[in-house]
Design an enzyme around this catalytic site. Structure first.
Site, PDB file in Angstrom:
ATOM      1  N   LYS A 133       0.802  -1.231   0.000  1.00  0.00           N
ATOM      2  CA  LYS A 133       0.000   0.000   0.000  1.00  0.00           C
ATOM      3  C   LYS A 133       0.829   1.272   0.000  1.00  0.00           C
ATOM      4  O   LYS A 133       0.386   2.289  -0.516  1.00  0.00           O
ATOM      5  CB  LYS A 133      -0.961  -0.001   1.187  1.00  0.00           C
ATOM      6  CG  LYS A 133      -0.280   0.185   2.525  1.00  0.00           C
ATOM      7  CD  LYS A 133      -1.298   0.135   3.654  1.00  0.00           C
ATOM      8  CE  LYS A 133      -0.609   0.362   4.981  1.00  0.00           C
ATOM      9  NZ  LYS A 133      -1.290  -0.324   6.078  1.00  0.00           N
ATOM     10  N   ARG A 146      -8.277   0.167  16.627  1.00  0.00           N
ATOM     11  CA  ARG A 146      -8.595   0.480  15.237  1.00  0.00           C
ATOM     12  C   ARG A 146      -9.624  -0.580  14.837  1.00  0.00           C
ATOM     13  O   ARG A 146     -10.621  -0.724  15.535  1.00  0.00           O
ATOM     14  CB  ARG A 146      -7.330   0.511  14.368  1.00  0.00           C
ATOM     15  CG  ARG A 146      -7.503   1.412  13.150  1.00  0.00           C
ATOM     16  CD  ARG A 146      -6.276   1.460  12.254  1.00  0.00           C
ATOM     17  NE  ARG A 146      -6.053   0.197  11.546  1.00  0.00           N
ATOM     18  CZ  ARG A 146      -5.042  -0.014  10.706  1.00  0.00           C
ATOM     19  NH1 ARG A 146      -4.161   0.943  10.477  1.00  0.00           N
ATOM     20  NH2 ARG A 146      -4.897  -1.176  10.093  1.00  0.00           N
TER      21      ARG A 146
END
Ligand SMILES: *Cc1c(COP(=O)(O)O)cnc(C)c1O
Length: 374
Positions: free
Chosen positions: A36, A131
């Site tokens: 990413k 998260r």
């Protein structure tokens, strides 16, 4: 030469990937190579694959699609929970996705059924970093319901730490993940099920722990690309820490007072830093800024000091020596600076060590695949 540019040494990335994959293989852990930070650039994906990494992971579907255009068969995992608005693209291009919401899994099931595919699901568990993740007490029930969706295969469980709150992977939370994997073992094959322990911040634990339990996969980006572990940002033995270099060009070189004058309010990016009076100092301005890099994430060469930055300017003290207008200065980017440089359309990417000629554009807006042919 064109500037600003990010020089990318694929041989060093390949070396780092090879070393980390071998060290983890010795502990029974496979590596998912995370692309990413590089927008799914296929040259970097290819470096991971040629290092013996078998699975790629990316958090964004457009990056996964970029890799798919180059390689139709490599297993790719979407490592962020899919957007409901993207489930068709997810089942078309990702083999597996990380999930925490039954509504999303249901939509993935519908999309997979419509196109006659089977889509793998890894359920993410919350272990304290706050998260993504299913609360541990809810995992068994969600695993059970996931198994009931047609065209969905429950492939395993995973967790992510040290991203949002800085919670370190350790014997406690990794032990809990192993116990949770045991608990849901009857709902997926206990031998082949994925138990994905986390990201590069798991490496210190993975290399040091006497027992790594059922963890059999780690998702690595930063440690491969930058050769360091993210908990303390220390170099990992035997890895290159300089696979990426950010080069910018000097557009102004002047001696100016070290302190600003006039009434001081805010700068373009908030509060100005206090500068002590050091008399006149030599300052170079480079044509690169917040839009291209995270200025705080650049390590300058010896003798160069970062004084400040705006959108398009980086101001550096040059330690009493003059550098010519038009000359270049090279910096080491940290993860934050690397991420921004890789995703900026105004930073040209220059690759060396490219082993594969690309047959299609790689998805980066301005990256000419130039090989400085090693
Ligand atoms: C970004 C990310 C990774 C890779 O993290 P690194 O610190 O770069 O190794 C792994 N897992 C998830 C879910 C991520 O979002």
């Amino acid at each position: 030469m064109i500037a600003p540019r990010l020089e990318i040494d694929l041989d060093k990335i390949r070396h780092n990937a090879t070393v980390l994959a071998a060290r983890l293989r010795a502990r029974g852990v496979a590596v998912t190579g995370v692309t990413k930070a590089c927008m799914g650039d296929y040259r970097i994906a290819e470096a991971f694959l040629s290092a013996g990494i078998g699975t790629l992971g990316d958090s964004r579907i457009e990056n996964i699609e970029a890799i798919r255009r180059e390689n139709a068969t490599v297993p790719i995992t979407l490592i962020r929970s899919p957007m409901l608005s993207q489930v068709d693209r997810v089942v078309a291009h990702a083999d597996v996705s990380f999930n925490t919401e039954l509504d999303v899994i249901s939509a993935l099931s519908t999309a997979a059924r419509r196109t006659g595919r089977r889509h793998g699901v890894v359920l993410m568990v919350e272990l304290g970093d706050l998260r993504e993740g299913i609360m541990p007490g809810d995992l068994a029930e969600i695993a059970r319901r996931t198994r009931r969706f047609p065209n969905i295969v429950l492939r395993g469980i995973g967790a992510n730490l040290a991203c949002q709150s800085g919670v370190s992977p350790d014997a406690g939370n990794m032990g809990e993940l192993s116990r949770l994997a045991d608990g849901v073992a009857e709902t997926f094959c206990p031998r082949s099920g994925i138990v994905s322990g986390g990201n590069s911040s798991n490496l210190l634990w993975a290399f040091g722990a006497p027992d790594i339990g059922r963890i059999n996969d780690l998702r690595l980006g930063e440690s491969i690309l930058l050769g360091q572990e993210p908990l303390h940002r220390r170099a990992i033995d035997g890895l290159y820490v300089d696979a990426f270099t950010l080069v910018a060009e000097v557009i102004e070189m002047k001696s100016k007072p070290s302190q600003p004058w006039g009434e001081i309010a805010q700068t373009a990016f908030g509060k100005p830093a206090f500068r002590e009076d050091r008399g006149d100092v030599l300052r170079a301005i480079l044509a690169v800024g917040h839009q291209d890099i995270d200025p705080a994430g650049l390590t300058p060469p010896a003798g160069i000091e970062l004084l400040g930055a705006s959108s398009d300017h980086l101001v550096c003290g040059t330690g009493g020596s003059r550098v010519a207008v038009g000359s270049e200065i090279a910096f080491q980017p940290n993860y934050s600076a690397l991420l921004r440089a890789m995703t900026s359309g105004s930073v040209t990417k220059i690759f060396s060590g490219d082993r594969k000629r690309l047959h299609a554009p790689c998805g980066l807006s301005c990256a000419e695949p130039q090989s400085s042919a090693a």
